[in-house]
Design a protein around this motif. Sequence first.
Motif, PDB file in Angstrom:
ATOM      1  N   SER A 242       0.805  -1.218   0.000  1.00 43.67           N
ATOM      2  CA  SER A 242       0.000   0.000   0.000  1.00 43.67           C
ATOM      3  C   SER A 242       0.840   1.271   0.000  1.00 43.67           C
ATOM      4  CB  SER A 242      -0.931   0.004   1.224  1.00 43.67           C
ATOM      5  OG  SER A 242      -0.161   0.014   2.425  1.00 43.67           O
ATOM      6  N   LYS A 243       2.161   1.130   0.132  1.00 43.91           N
ATOM      7  CA  LYS A 243       3.031   2.302   0.275  1.00 43.91           C
ATOM      8  C   LYS A 243       3.827   2.631  -0.977  1.00 43.91           C
ATOM      9  CE  LYS A 243       4.050   1.860   5.243  1.00 43.91           C
ATOM     10  NZ  LYS A 243       5.169   1.677   6.220  1.00 43.91           N
ATOM     11  N   VAL A 244       4.255   1.603  -1.731  1.00 48.46           N
ATOM     12  CA  VAL A 244       5.255   1.828  -2.778  1.00 48.46           C
ATOM     13  C   VAL A 244       4.848   1.184  -4.090  1.00 48.46           C
ATOM     14  CG1 VAL A 244       7.136   2.003  -1.099  1.00 48.46           C
ATOM     15  CG2 VAL A 244       6.574  -0.228  -2.088  1.00 48.46           C
ATOM     16  N   ASP A 245       5.630   1.512  -5.121  1.00 49.01           N
ATOM     17  CA  ASP A 245       5.380   0.952  -6.451  1.00 49.01           C
ATOM     18  C   ASP A 245       6.148  -0.344  -6.666  1.00 49.01           C
ATOM     19  OD1 ASP A 245       3.951   3.406  -7.614  1.00 49.01           O
ATOM     20  OD2 ASP A 245       5.833   4.255  -6.899  1.00 49.01           O
ATOM     21  N   VAL A 246       7.305  -0.473  -5.997  1.00 48.37           N
ATOM     22  CA  VAL A 246       8.174  -1.633  -6.189  1.00 48.37           C
ATOM     23  C   VAL A 246       8.653  -2.140  -4.830  1.00 48.37           C
ATOM     24  CG1 VAL A 246      10.299  -2.523  -7.244  1.00 48.37           C
ATOM     25  CG2 VAL A 246       8.972  -0.746  -8.410  1.00 48.37           C
ATOM     26  N   VAL A 247       8.563  -3.439  -4.623  1.00 48.31           N
ATOM     27  CA  VAL A 247       9.112  -4.074  -3.429  1.00 48.31           C
ATOM     28  C   VAL A 247      10.171  -5.069  -3.882  1.00 48.31           C
ATOM     29  CG1 VAL A 247       8.660  -5.498  -1.391  1.00 48.31           C
ATOM     30  CG2 VAL A 247       6.937  -3.860  -2.190  1.00 48.31           C
ATOM     31  N   ILE A 248      11.410  -4.871  -3.431  1.00 47.39           N
ATOM     32  CA  ILE A 248      12.476  -5.793  -3.790  1.00 47.39           C
ATOM     33  C   ILE A 248      12.868  -6.588  -2.551  1.00 47.39           C
ATOM     34  CG2 ILE A 248      14.845  -6.033  -4.637  1.00 47.39           C
ATOM     35  CD1 ILE A 248      14.417  -3.677  -6.410  1.00 47.39           C
ATOM     36  N   ILE A 249      12.832  -7.905  -2.678  1.00 48.98           N
ATOM     37  CA  ILE A 249      13.091  -8.819  -1.570  1.00 48.98           C
ATOM     38  C   ILE A 249      14.367  -9.594  -1.865  1.00 48.98           C
ATOM     39  CG2 ILE A 249      12.120 -10.721  -0.207  1.00 48.98           C
ATOM     40  CD1 ILE A 249       9.424  -9.938  -1.852  1.00 48.98           C
ATOM     41  N   THR A 250      15.251  -9.715  -0.885  1.00 49.10           N
ATOM     42  CA  THR A 250      16.428 -10.567  -1.068  1.00 49.10           C
ATOM     43  C   THR A 250      16.491 -11.582   0.060  1.00 49.10           C
ATOM     44  OG1 THR A 250      17.993  -9.213   0.202  1.00 49.10           O
ATOM     45  CG2 THR A 250      17.705  -8.654  -2.108  1.00 49.10           C
ATOM     46  N   GLY A 251      16.949 -12.789  -0.303  1.00 48.32           N
ATOM     47  CA  GLY A 251      17.160 -13.827   0.703  1.00 48.32           C
ATOM     48  C   GLY A 251      16.048 -14.851   0.756  1.00 48.32           C
ATOM     49  N   GLY A 252      16.380 -15.979   1.371  1.00 45.18           N
ATOM     50  CA  GLY A 252      15.394 -17.028   1.594  1.00 45.18           C
ATOM     51  C   GLY A 252      15.061 -17.874   0.386  1.00 45.18           C
TER      52      GLY A 252
ATOM     53  N   GLY B 279      24.121 -18.456 -10.775  1.00 45.48           N
ATOM     54  CA  GLY B 279      23.769 -19.224  -9.585  1.00 45.48           C
ATOM     55  C   GLY B 279      22.599 -20.147  -9.878  1.00 45.48           C
ATOM     56  N   THR B 280      22.145 -20.838  -8.835  1.00 46.86           N
ATOM     57  CA  THR B 280      21.068 -21.806  -9.021  1.00 46.86           C
ATOM     58  C   THR B 280      19.699 -21.260  -8.647  1.00 46.86           C
ATOM     59  OG1 THR B 280      21.451 -22.710  -6.801  1.00 46.86           O
ATOM     60  CG2 THR B 280      22.600 -23.774  -8.640  1.00 46.86           C
ATOM     61  N   ALA B 281      19.626 -20.205  -7.842  1.00 47.94           N
ATOM     62  CA  ALA B 281      18.336 -19.665  -7.412  1.00 47.94           C
ATOM     63  C   ALA B 281      17.876 -18.573  -8.371  1.00 47.94           C
ATOM     64  CB  ALA B 281      18.443 -19.104  -5.999  1.00 47.94           C
ATOM     65  N   PRO B 282      16.754 -18.775  -9.082  1.00 48.70           N
ATOM     66  CA  PRO B 282      16.276 -17.741  -9.993  1.00 48.70           C
ATOM     67  C   PRO B 282      15.624 -16.592  -9.231  1.00 48.70           C
ATOM     68  CG  PRO B 282      14.697 -19.525  -9.904  1.00 48.70           C
ATOM     69  CD  PRO B 282      15.872 -19.956  -9.061  1.00 48.70           C
ATOM     70  N   GLY B 283      15.585 -15.434  -9.864  1.00 42.65           N
ATOM     71  CA  GLY B 283      14.788 -14.348  -9.333  1.00 42.65           C
ATOM     72  C   GLY B 283      13.366 -14.482  -9.821  1.00 42.65           C
ATOM     73  N   MET B 284      12.462 -13.746  -9.203  1.00 45.62           N
ATOM     74  CA  MET B 284      11.040 -13.822  -9.574  1.00 45.62           C
ATOM     75  C   MET B 284      10.417 -12.436  -9.564  1.00 45.62           C
ATOM     76  SD  MET B 284      10.227 -17.163  -7.234  1.00 45.62           S
ATOM     77  CE  MET B 284      11.357 -16.541  -5.997  1.00 45.62           C
ATOM     78  N   TRP B 285       9.569 -12.195 -10.553  1.00 51.93           N
ATOM     79  CA  TRP B 285       8.871 -10.912 -10.711  1.00 51.93           C
ATOM     80  C   TRP B 285       7.377 -11.200 -10.653  1.00 51.93           C
ATOM     81  CZ3 TRP B 285      10.695  -5.942 -12.944  1.00 51.93           C
ATOM     82  CH2 TRP B 285       9.673  -5.089 -13.341  1.00 51.93           C
ATOM     83  N   MET B 286       6.674 -10.546  -9.715  1.00 49.38           N
ATOM     84  CA  MET B 286       5.236 -10.751  -9.570  1.00 49.38           C
ATOM     85  C   MET B 286       4.566  -9.396  -9.367  1.00 49.38           C
ATOM     86  SD  MET B 286       5.359 -14.125  -7.070  1.00 49.38           S
ATOM     87  CE  MET B 286       3.758 -14.760  -7.552  1.00 49.38           C
ATOM     88  N   GLU B 287       3.282  -9.302  -9.694  1.00 55.73           N
ATOM     89  CA  GLU B 287       2.573  -8.036  -9.541  1.00 55.73           C
ATOM     90  C   GLU B 287       1.222  -8.255  -8.877  1.00 55.73           C
ATOM     91  OE1 GLU B 287       2.475  -5.346 -12.823  1.00 55.73           O
ATOM     92  OE2 GLU B 287       4.316  -6.146 -13.735  1.00 55.73           O
ATOM     93  N   ARG B 288       0.825  -7.264  -8.052  1.00 56.08           N
ATOM     94  CA  ARG B 288      -0.490  -7.305  -7.420  1.00 56.08           C
ATOM     95  C   ARG B 288      -0.947  -5.885  -7.128  1.00 56.08           C
ATOM     96  NH1 ARG B 288      -2.270 -10.768  -2.040  1.00 56.08           N
ATOM     97  NH2 ARG B 288      -2.272  -8.822  -0.850  1.00 56.08           N
TER      98      ARG B 288
ATOM     99  N   GLY C   9      -1.093  -3.294  -8.837  1.00 59.80           N
ATOM    100  CA  GLY C   9      -0.239  -2.253  -9.367  1.00 59.80           C
ATOM    101  C   GLY C   9       1.143  -2.175  -8.756  1.00 59.80           C
ATOM    102  N   THR C  10       1.410  -3.006  -7.760  1.00 60.00           N
ATOM    103  CA  THR C  10       2.728  -3.023  -7.128  1.00 60.00           C
ATOM    104  C   THR C  10       3.533  -4.206  -7.640  1.00 60.00           C
ATOM    105  OG1 THR C  10       1.893  -1.981  -5.115  1.00 60.00           O
ATOM    106  CG2 THR C  10       3.987  -3.154  -4.940  1.00 60.00           C
ATOM    107  N   VAL C  11       4.784  -3.939  -7.987  1.00 64.15           N
ATOM    108  CA  VAL C  11       5.683  -4.995  -8.469  1.00 64.15           C
ATOM    109  C   VAL C  11       6.466  -5.558  -7.284  1.00 64.15           C
ATOM    110  CG1 VAL C  11       7.725  -5.476  -9.877  1.00 64.15           C
ATOM    111  CG2 VAL C  11       5.911  -3.992 -10.760  1.00 64.15           C
ATOM    112  N   PHE C  12       6.476  -6.876  -7.177  1.00 64.85           N
ATOM    113  CA  PHE C  12       7.261  -7.575  -6.152  1.00 64.85           C
ATOM    114  C   PHE C  12       8.364  -8.352  -6.862  1.00 64.85           C
ATOM    115  CE2 PHE C  12       3.194  -6.802  -4.255  1.00 64.85           C
ATOM    116  CZ  PHE C  12       3.435  -6.590  -2.909  1.00 64.85           C
ATOM    117  N   ILE C  13       9.602  -8.110  -6.441  1.00 67.43           N
ATOM    118  CA  ILE C  13      10.748  -8.766  -7.065  1.00 67.43           C
ATOM    119  C   ILE C  13      11.511  -9.515  -5.976  1.00 67.43           C
ATOM    120  CG2 ILE C  13      12.896  -8.444  -8.359  1.00 67.43           C
ATOM    121  CD1 ILE C  13      11.612  -5.741  -9.318  1.00 67.43           C
ATOM    122  N   SER C  14      11.673 -10.806  -6.166  1.00 69.20           N
ATOM    123  CA  SER C  14      12.397 -11.635  -5.199  1.00 69.20           C
ATOM    124  C   SER C  14      13.735 -12.054  -5.798  1.00 69.20           C
ATOM    125  CB  SER C  14      11.575 -12.878  -4.837  1.00 69.20           C
ATOM    126  OG  SER C  14      12.269 -13.682  -3.920  1.00 69.20           O
ATOM    127  N   LEU C  15      14.816 -11.777  -5.051  1.00 67.85           N
ATOM    128  CA  LEU C  15      16.165 -12.062  -5.531  1.00 67.85           C
ATOM    129  C   LEU C  15      16.921 -12.901  -4.509  1.00 67.85           C
ATOM    130  CD1 LEU C  15      17.127  -8.465  -6.746  1.00 67.85           C
ATOM    131  CD2 LEU C  15      16.250 -10.339  -8.142  1.00 67.85           C
TER     132      LEU C  15
END
Length: 415
Positions: free
Chosen positions: A58-68, A133-142, A144-150
């Motif tokens: 609810s706050k931002v346009d893009v959320v970038i997540i790293t780890g896990g 590396g072996t872990a892919p990144g992922m791009w998802m949207e909900r 209007g906000t983009v969630f990126i997992s790295l």
Amino acid sequence: MKASIITIGDEILIGQIVDTNSSFIAKTLEKIGIKVHEMQSVSDDRQHILDTLSEQESKVDVVIITGGLGPTKDDITKKTLCDYFEDELVVNEAVLAHVVEIIEKAFNRPASQINKDQALVPSKSTVLFNKVGTAPGMWMERNGTVFISLPGVPYEMKYLMENEVIPRLITRFDRPYIVHKTILTYGVGESLLAERIESWENALPEFIKLAYLPSPGRVRLRLSAMGIDEFVLHREIKIQVEKLELIIKNDIVGYDDEETLEVVLGQLLTEKGLTIGTAESCTGGSVAATITSVPGSSAYFKGSIVSYATETKINLLGIPPEIIEKHSVVSTEVAEEMASRVQKILGVDYAIATTGNAGPAKGDSDAGVGTVFIAIATPEGICSEEFNFGQPREKVIHRAVNKALEKIYKEILKN
């Protein structure tokens, strides 16, 4: 445009590792006009992650997540993303083939099921292929906000940010331009510097902001301009820097974040074809370590003698014992002897010497804690200066290193 950065992992929260990923991501986003609104580190806990994602959406346009994103049971990011997006994990065949190839080549064994599970991704996600590396990144949207997992592994995260994330963000969003210019100053404290440039600062255009970034012995001045016309931003930044140079020209030693004094010093030595060496006591080799942290420094740095003990000053540098006895091991005379002798021993154009008492207790001298003598040997002669850098020990050493580099830089500029 605003973004949030979320780092996932108990190892960050307990101080086992330092989060360098957020800094890199923030700098990278700033370059394309996306401002970081917030940074968070959260635990490897499903509900904690879900709550954080919901809050940021609810706050931002893009959320970038790293780890896990690793293969072990404590890596829960992918499963939690499935819960958040009401999704399920599916095998991505391209990633699976990549994982199998990496494991077989690197370890000369078949990939295990736990390795193959790296290829599981949420079905609604766009896979960001991780070639390093072996872990892919992922791009998802909900909504209007983009969630990126790295992945949390720094070099994998950096690869994906530069090669997958940034190009997609540029295509996906209209962004303002942000132009930064950093001016590196040495030898003037933050408050005195602010007084000297106050009129210039007050006259800056509204779309240009100034930030003071002080550290011992140096202050970085960062100009940031934001707008829709990149040419205008660059032009105005250039004009303002030229005005600033008229006020503090002698205190400026470099520009932009990458141009630390050791980098600028190396450039100057290379341009002039000069060489340098050090003789260090209280700094314990820190001056040499700082100089040689610059790639290519072997072209101008010829060596160091860390004469920490008094007998080393006598036996290796050849300082007469009577000079030490007369003036003390922490003195102008000993500092100048150290610089002069290491200059001759190493056959260099310039030499730095440090001797002092970094603390916490007194050593082979009665000099007060924080007292440091820095001497510079040049082709024309020797100069030295006494300083008191206070306490604690780490501060004394750090400030002595900065001051030594500042002094030799200014000496070389004189010639």
